[in-house]
Design a protein around this motif. Structure first.
Motif, PDB file in Angstrom:
ATOM      1  N   LEU A  25      31.965  68.370  22.324  1.00  0.00           N
ATOM      2  CA  LEU A  25      32.639  69.464  23.028  1.00  0.00           C
ATOM      3  C   LEU A  25      32.272  70.819  22.428  1.00  0.00           C
ATOM      4  O   LEU A  25      32.080  71.799  23.156  1.00  0.00           O
ATOM      5  CB  LEU A  25      34.154  69.268  22.978  1.00  0.00           C
ATOM      6  N   MET A  73      30.570  73.714  24.658  1.00  0.00           N
ATOM      7  CA  MET A  73      31.151  75.042  24.815  1.00  0.00           C
ATOM      8  C   MET A  73      30.134  76.124  24.456  1.00  0.00           C
ATOM      9  O   MET A  73      30.034  77.154  25.139  1.00  0.00           O
ATOM     10  CB  MET A  73      32.390  75.191  23.921  1.00  0.00           C
ATOM     11  N   TYR A 109      41.260  69.504  21.363  1.00  0.00           N
ATOM     12  CA  TYR A 109      41.020  68.836  22.648  1.00  0.00           C
ATOM     13  C   TYR A 109      40.699  67.356  22.425  1.00  0.00           C
ATOM     14  O   TYR A 109      41.216  66.472  23.116  1.00  0.00           O
ATOM     15  CB  TYR A 109      39.841  69.486  23.372  1.00  0.00           C
ATOM     16  N   TRP A 149      44.703  75.798  24.532  1.00  0.00           N
ATOM     17  CA  TRP A 149      43.973  77.028  24.831  1.00  0.00           C
ATOM     18  C   TRP A 149      44.822  78.250  24.491  1.00  0.00           C
ATOM     19  O   TRP A 149      44.330  79.215  23.891  1.00  0.00           O
ATOM     20  CB  TRP A 149      43.578  77.071  26.313  1.00  0.00           C
ATOM     21  N   LYS A 166      40.584  75.386  36.047  1.00  0.00           N
ATOM     22  CA  LYS A 166      39.810  75.669  34.839  1.00  0.00           C
ATOM     23  C   LYS A 166      40.165  74.690  33.724  1.00  0.00           C
ATOM     24  O   LYS A 166      39.290  74.195  33.005  1.00  0.00           O
ATOM     25  CB  LYS A 166      40.049  77.109  34.375  1.00  0.00           C
ATOM     26  N   ASP A 167      41.466  74.414  33.561  1.00  0.00           N
ATOM     27  CA  ASP A 167      41.882  73.441  32.551  1.00  0.00           C
ATOM     28  C   ASP A 167      41.385  72.050  32.908  1.00  0.00           C
ATOM     29  O   ASP A 167      40.930  71.296  32.032  1.00  0.00           O
ATOM     30  CB  ASP A 167      43.402  73.438  32.414  1.00  0.00           C
ATOM     31  N   GLN A 227      37.666  71.633  32.119  1.00  0.00           N
ATOM     32  CA  GLN A 227      37.412  71.411  30.695  1.00  0.00           C
ATOM     33  C   GLN A 227      37.789  69.987  30.312  1.00  0.00           C
ATOM     34  O   GLN A 227      37.079  69.324  29.539  1.00  0.00           O
ATOM     35  CB  GLN A 227      38.215  72.406  29.857  1.00  0.00           C
TER      36      GLN A 227
END
Length: 232
Positions: free
Chosen positions: A64, A68, A147, A173, A201-202, A205
Motif C-alpha cells: 500500500l 500510494m 490500513y 485518514w 474515495k474511501d 482505497q
C-alpha cells in the motif's frame, strides 16, 4: 508495531493492478514451523497465528505504501513533468550525521540525495523502490500500516462488514490528515454522513487493499462490488 522495511532492496515493486494470490504459501511456511515431536498448547498456537497475521500486515502495508507513492507520482508528473524535482527531508538514522547517512544510502544504490542546510533530502519524484525507507514511512507508511492492520483484523462476512471497514479507513485518514480540518471541515465527519463522492474515495482505497489481500473472484471482492454499487 512499526513497519519500516530494513533496506530499500526489501521493498517489492507493486502496481495498482497487483493482486495477492491465495494463502497457500503462507500456510506452508506456517506448517514448517510446527515441531514434529510434541503437541502445541493453545497459547503457542495463538502466538504463532498472531505472528503470521503481523507478517501479512507488514506485507500489505508495504504494498500500500508503494501504491500510494506511485499514485502521487503519476499526478505529480502529469502536473509538473517527468523531470520536475520534489525534495523532501529524510529522517536521519540515530547517531549519524546527514553526510554520513548520505554516503551510506548512496552505497545502497539510492539516488537523488543531497545535504542542504545540514539536512538530508531526497527527490521523491522517482519509483517507490528508490525512496529511502524511513522517508517512505514518513510520507505514506504510517497511514498504510493502519490500513493494513484494519484489513487484517476485520472478518468480512457481508456488505455491512465492507461498509464498516470503509468507515474505519475514513477514521484513519482523518487521524493522519488533521492538518486539513480547517481547510476542508466537510471531510471531517462520520463516514455515514459523507456525500457519495467522498465515500467512493474511501471505498476505492479499500478496494486497492482488498485486491492485494484476496485472490481474483474471491467472495470478499464480490461483497465489495455489492457494497460499492449500493453506496449512496
Amino acid at each position: 508495531m512499526k513497519i519500516i522495511p530494513g533496506s530499500h532492496t526489501s521493498v517489492p515493486d507493486t502496481t495498482l493492478n497487483e493482486q495477492k494470490g491465495g494463502e497457500k504459501s503462507d500456510t506452508t511456511a506456517y506448517s514448517r514451523q510446527l515441531p514434529q515431536d510434541k503437541t502445541l498448547d493453545k497459547r503457542q498456537l495463538s502466538d504463532m497465528k498472531v505472528s503470521l497475521a503481523e507478517t501479512k500486515a507488514v506485507d500489505l502495508a508495504t504494498k500500500l505504501t508503494n501504491n500510494m507513492h506511485e499514485a502521487w507520482r503519476k499526478g505529480y508528473i502529469a502536473d509538473n513533468g517527468r523531470e520536475a524535482e520534489r525534495f523532501k527531508e529524510v529522517p536521519v538514522a540515530e547517531g549519524k550525521t546527514a553526510e554520513e547517512y548520505l554516503n551510506e544510502l548512496k552505497g545502497q544504490g539510492l539516488e537523488k540525495l543531497k545535504v542542504e542546510d545540514g539536512k538530508l533530502k531526497q527527490d521523491i519524484n522517482q519509483p517507490a523502490e528508490k525512496i529511502v525507507p524511513s522517508l517512505a514511512y514518513k510520507l505514506n507508511g504510517a497511514l498504510a500500516e493502519e490500513y493494513a492492520v484494519a484489513v487484517e483484523k476485520k472478518e468480512i462476512t457481508g456488505v455491512a462488514s465492507i461498509n464498516s471497514l470503509a468507515s474505519r479507513f475514513h477514521e484513519i485518514w482523518m487521524e493522519h490528515n488533521s492538518w486539513q480540518k480547517g481547510e476542508k471541515p466537510e471531510l471531517f465527519r462520520d463516514y455515514e454522513k459523507l456525500p457519495k463522492n467522498e465515500k467512493i474515495k474511501d471505498l476505492e482505497q479499500l478496494k486497492i487493499a482488498l485486491n492485494f489481500q484476496y485472490p481474483e473472484n474471491d467472495p470478499v471482492l464480490q461483497l465489495f462490488e455489492e457494497a460499492y454499487r449500493s453506496t449512496n
